[in-house]
Enzyme design. Structure first.
Site, short mmCIF file in Angstrom:
data_model
loop_
_atom_site.label_atom_id
_atom_site.label_comp_id
_atom_site.label_asym_id
_atom_site.label_seq_id
_atom_site.Cartn_x
_atom_site.Cartn_y
_atom_site.Cartn_z
CB SER A 119 7.52 -30.17 21.85
OG SER A 119 8.04 -30.02 20.57
CB SER A 130 5.88 -25.53 20.18
OG SER A 130 5.28 -26.17 21.28
CG ASP A 177 2.02 -27.20 21.03
OD1 ASP A 177 2.92 -27.32 21.86
OD2 ASP A 177 1.84 -26.17 20.36
#
Lengths: 349, 349, 349, 349
Positions: D235, D273, D275
């Site tokens: 992340s 991830s 974000d």
């Protein structure tokens, strides 16, 4: 039968005080115009809301939108959300006429503003719609540029409610719906402000209609024997105007409370009902071009927003009831009568 | 000078394998049609993307939208977000023609489907736009119903890129932009799927253009002496098609990765650039009326989505480069030449 | 005085039929547990909702969230929105204890699932809160890991309402609020499904309370002479469970209708009221790891969703009223009595 | 090997001028503190960002959040979105410690502000996370209240980058990641402003790493023979600070451009991830209580926002590269070496 608004019927919605007209045009500068088509199977129209009397493109208003049920085709909300401004009059019409209305509005804006498409980019038209196919021959695509121009050019602070403009063919709670309006006064230490609402009502099933908590719809339904088609296929557009100094974020919070007024009339935001709210504040006009200084704006403190929440809820509820009461009965395309709520006010409510 | 696509120029974008045409129409059933207006100051048009060869209204496709920069006027996203479906062809055009295109698309849909506006409610037209005012006389409002119908009726799996259809008057990275496309093959244990992208490119400033990380734009700018107006006023529309079985939520995740491809060409999503992505999956067709059973659908596991993310990023990047390479130089409205990237491929890239 | 739920008081909310318990646990597999702290100034607790009896991490449920007023601190919605799943029990507590509850829930999940943080990434805890500072000494940070574990381990299908668990110190419409629940049966051709609601009620001002449209709050307020602090500073958490086969997108549409039930009790979603709804469907369990095939899921047709809309609205309204009626009067931190709605049911409602 | 930041290595990212430290703390008043745990298998920590030197609860900053990929557990964004303010320091930590950090931050805020939970409601803690399980024994739940307090109390304008604080156990592009920072100067007619970025980098696969368009990752990968696990499970958290006068809406637009910087390092925002970007502006401090007048605020014109877009993109890209370069190699939990980008700067880049 003389049409009376809900407050003239002796019924008060909420606790706040309305403005002098008890319409969206109590907000200084706001004007509303209609173009009504009512001939044979054509029962439709256009309603225009002008945020102020000047050039809306060069002096934009703070804007916000709120989509409670997105089963709708409203144009313009992407840019309202991104930039927090509205730069054209807002048009209401029937669903299949949004293209025509957008086209005509774009031409109207281009004519007023030679800089559009030459020195300054384009313009974001705002067009909202409800589906009036039960009453109107919507497949006739009857709206033309002249109707849009009529609605825009005849806009004034004193406008009709009910089966006029975009409201001509609308149906609400199984009864005749259309255009309705109401307003509320906001009291602040530095003076009063106004919040006004205009609705295009086209949603709901009869059995759910309530007035101040009284299940009026069930009683009316009991009297009208034939089984209703109880699908909620309609929609509601709520336009909220105010001169309260608020940011786009605050405005979106305020207009979301239209949901409360909507719920209190008996809506449960049915699947097919596009429940879409657009708001603007005229307190700060945003120039279309920067002079590369900083913009100085006023905003209320968040703590002081609650009055505006209440006002949006109350005015929406009252505007919906006005839209019902000011619309006379009509014969639908299938030959059935769409009754007016006003027929039942004396002995049922 | 013969126009060559980026891959024909010997430059590979990304690592995944393209489909046979390396276009959005590698997704089975997808068709694209153009109507091009190119006479005097009128340099504009319409491009239509048809998700499948059948009746899109009665057999809807799974749909999603993603607004990265909402400085745009795209119509139809409210309902796409709410219902997760697309039920019309998607039209691309110039900004001031969205009303005309929406109107013509509504009439086209109504003609094809007599139930619209009679027995089954209305229809949600999807129309996207970019502002081609630098090259096209956009204030002429040149698009007519016949152009929309031409784009719709001539759609095929083999279509042109560059200065055609909606791409006719577009400008991208200070060079001639327009329509571009690319595709990628997705390998799954049960077989292959395809993801295809079509862009309408109209964004960016020359100095930012990159090809596979090489700052091509700076080099071109150094050669073209006169000072450029380096405001990014344009926009980009990205249409993503796939036959991968995904939900609307998954599809929105996938199309959001178009941002990655966009960034890699050198965009920073400038203030005036409406960066708007629309996606559809043809894997499951949603019938327009329920038979009151349950709908049975297939979806990929979330763990398996990454290929599609990569494909959307790569295909968007390649489609943008193709849109530049396939567009020849043109004279802008102010008399300046808008060069073609293809002029610089031999000695600069 | 014996506490009775609203339906036992002879008042029916809405038209749909409740499940056998008329609680969220009518949805098969759903369990609710409480840990109640009620000693001296400490009047708070934890409530846990378990979506099913198995391992929620390895067999996730379809999830959705809806934020109507984001003046709240709920944890977990970012991932629910992105992935459309819920993978832990849902905890409710007081605002200042969300950190402690999240920490304890993470440890509980890690203990149950050795793969978390080793072979399979982490886990998304869902923790919701309301501010019980009027009644509870919230600054004592009284919740400990043992209370979270107690709520989780004692969860059952038969659970208490009112001043229990997270509801212990809540205040609603100026009266004692807390935990309430209700359910509705959904009739489909292939059989029945259930939708259940659990609320943590902590919002509203007394004068606005309505029961089935009757302005009960005004009458109670008239009897309780001292002037109330009429700021709406509270919040409401609504948890919606169902075994109806729906996508995350459909579920979000359904739980948004909790707003309708909320509005009908008299809320206008005041500034300080975090109005946050979380929903899950147990119809399809999503395995935590892909086997690289396709997931096969069932979903209702959009046309058939309206029953679930009504159910969410009705059950929320009834659950709020139950939360009020099942909560006995209590002395607030400032020494004032917070009355129970049940005190007024015989002669006012 | 001496660690050097990317600019000290002779590589310039973008075209704008950095501030004097080229860190987020170039924004006047912003401070950053770390607590680092690095003993045996425990390699984790806490990083605190303080928006200004005063009481952040009583003088809130304008705030915004942007979720590009919601596979993350960040706490606090619901209220940031609704109210447009941030009222606590921002904490970064490992995923399983968000509960502990939220709890400790709530206690810290309560101690500083006796009015919290007594006269003024509660407080909205902002806690962000990445999953450091590859390097850190995350299941040890090693973070305690003392670590949070250490990060908060040691915050200063001069802070370390790399494997410190929350960055201690992070991995990025298959290399050692962690904390990185950068800043840019914004030139306005009335003077200069600063925009600074701090990242917690924990995303990406080696083969995708790019520096200024050069495919560095592929080259490094070719040298490191063993096959990598090329799943992007990590992340990135991006914190953007500025003293530019902007509304919450404008700020959200600005921080969304962190995506551009992210993409240019080689991210495609992989499935796993999270974000997530958080931003604040210190230009206008919002008092926690209204005096019932109007708030007077300055904002830039929308036309003038583009510099800030570029600054957010450039500073994010540079901050990520700094996070890689300032982090030394480390042995992962499975015994493999996680290399440092700095090892490869002399002969590869």
């Amino acid at each position: 039968m003389k049409k009376r608004r809900i407050r003239e019927s002796g019924i008060k919605i909420g606790r706040m005080r309305p403005g002098s007209l008890n319409k969206i045009t109590d907000v200084p500068g706001v004007k509303v115009g209609h173009s009504t088509l009512n001939e044979g199977s054509i029962k439709t129209g256009v309603t225009a809301i002008l945020p102020h009397g000047g050039n809306i493109f060069t002096d934009k208003v703070v804007g916000a939108s709120c989509v409670m049920n997105g089963f709708g085709k409203t144009l313009g909300t992407i840019q309202i959300n991104e930039l927090g401004t509205i730069e054209t009059p807002i048009l209401l019409t029937n669903t299949l006429s949004i293209g025509q209305c957008a086209d005509s509005l774009l031409k109207y804006m281009a004519e007023q503003n030679p800089q559009i498409g030459t020195t300054t980019g384009t313009v974001n038209p705002v067009v909202c719609e409800c589906n009036d196919m039960v009453i109107n021959n919507i497949r006739a695509f009857a709206i033309r540029e002249e109707h849009v121009n009529e609605a825009l050019s005849t806009a004034s602070s004193d406008f009709l409610e009910g089966s006029v403009g975009a409201g001509t063919g609308m149906k609400c709670f199984g009864l005749k719906g259309g255009i309705g309006s109401a307003s509320r006064i906001l009291s602040f230490p530095d003076g009063n402000y106004t919040l006004g609402v205009l609705v295009l009502s086209n949603f709901g099933v009869l059995q759910n209609l309530q007035i101040n908590g009284i299940p009026v719809g069930e009683k009316i339904r009991a009297r009208l024997h034939p089984a209703e088609d109880d699908r909620d296929r309609g929609s509601i557009i709520v336009i909220v105007a105010t001169d309260l100094p608020v940011s786009s974020r605050q405005l979106r919070r305020i207009i979301r409370r239209a949901t409360i007024g909507l719920a209190r009339t008996g809506s449960f935001m049915g699947n097919g009902s596009g429940d879409i709210f657009i708001g603007f504040s005229t307190a700060t006009l945003i120039p279309y071009q920067s002079d590369h200084s900083l913009l100085s704006v006023h905003e209320i403190y968040e703590d002081d927003i609650e009055q505006a929440f209440n006002a949006a809820a109350e005015a929406t509820e009252e505007a919906i009831l006005n839209s019902l009461l000011m619309s006379p009965a009509v014969v639908a395309q299938n030959g059935r009568i769409i009754h007016s709520l006003s027929e039942f006010m004396d002995d049922i409510v």
